[in-house]
Design a protein around this motif. Structure first.
Motif, mmCIF file in Angstrom:
data_model
loop_
_atom_site.group_PDB
_atom_site.id
_atom_site.type_symbol
_atom_site.label_atom_id
_atom_site.label_comp_id
_atom_site.label_asym_id
_atom_site.label_seq_id
_atom_site.Cartn_x
_atom_site.Cartn_y
_atom_site.Cartn_z
ATOM 1 N N HIS A 14 0.888 -1.446 -0.020
ATOM 2 C CA HIS A 14 0.106 -0.152 0.159
ATOM 3 C C HIS A 14 0.839 1.392 -0.238
ATOM 4 N N SER A 17 2.712 1.620 -3.401
ATOM 5 C CA SER A 17 1.807 1.770 -4.578
ATOM 6 C C SER A 17 1.609 3.354 -4.286
ATOM 7 N N SER A 18 1.160 3.841 -3.228
ATOM 8 C CA SER A 18 0.928 5.270 -3.107
ATOM 9 C C SER A 18 2.235 6.192 -3.327
ATOM 10 N N LEU A 21 2.053 6.063 -7.090
ATOM 11 C CA LEU A 21 1.214 6.918 -7.496
ATOM 12 C C LEU A 21 1.308 8.410 -7.533
ATOM 13 N N ALA A 62 -0.840 1.405 -10.100
ATOM 14 C CA ALA A 62 -0.904 1.980 -8.541
ATOM 15 C C ALA A 62 -2.164 2.371 -8.012
ATOM 16 N N GLN A 66 -4.014 0.609 -4.976
ATOM 17 C CA GLN A 66 -4.235 1.529 -3.735
ATOM 18 C C GLN A 66 -5.466 0.877 -3.070
ATOM 19 N N GLY A 70 -5.862 -1.305 0.402
ATOM 20 C CA GLY A 70 -6.614 -0.480 1.271
ATOM 21 C C GLY A 70 -7.662 -1.298 2.130
ATOM 22 N N TYR A 93 -10.685 9.909 -3.135
ATOM 23 C CA TYR A 93 -10.140 8.945 -4.180
ATOM 24 C C TYR A 93 -11.041 9.008 -5.404
#
Length: 161
Positions: A14, A17-18, A21, A62, A66, A70, A93
């Motif tokens: 997580h 990937s954040s 992103l 990503a 996410q 999450g 989001y």
């Protein structure tokens, strides 16, 4: 032999990937702004082409990873799916996605207009500049929303009572 902690794995993916992103978003935005400032058709075409590829290779995966990780983390930690900070995160989001989806289309159009101008030996068309202005404006709410998501993920505030 020790087993792998699912929480550690989910959290690592997580966070990674954040980072991809957000980092790809900032990096490609900077490159696109820098290229468009030149108004050089070759530069705009080259950079816009790279930005489009970066979105498909990095941002899209990503952006999918996410919410998946999450939800995995919510499940692993036992958080309430409807906790106010999570509901606000979901809404933010969605804002990011609603800004990003047209941006993808706009940067493809900018790339294509630059490619056409390049092949015809013409300068960057005004249409590409107009599309870029819209692209630029859509980036700000997405950027702000992602900053708020980071804040929510770190603080997990108790909102509304």
């Amino acid at each position: 032999m020790s087993s792998v902690d699912p929480y550690f794995v989910a959290r690592w993916i997580h966070i990674l990937s954040s980072t991809v992103l957000f980092g790809t978003g900032i990096g490609t935005a900077f490159q696109m702004v820098w290229a468009m400032r030149t108004r050089r058709v070759e530069t705009v075409h080259s950079v816009a082409s790279g930005v489009v590829v970066a979105d498909w290779l990095f941002t899209t995966p990503a952006g999918i990873i996410q919410p998946a990780t999450g939800l995995w983390l919510i499940w692993l930690t036992g958080h309430d799916l409807t906790a106010p900070w999570l509901v606000l995160t979901y809404a933010l989001y969605v804002v990011v996605f609603l800004c990003w989806a047209p941006v993808v289309h706009l940067q493809i159009r900018i790339r294509d207009l630059a490619e056409q101008a390049l092949s015809e030996g013409r300068p960057l068309p005004d249409a590409a500049i107009q599309l870029f202005r819209i692209w630029f404006l859509l980036g700000w709410p997405a950027f702000a929303a992602l900053l708020l998501v980071f804040w929510l993920m770190i603080t997990k505030p108790i909102l509304w009572g």
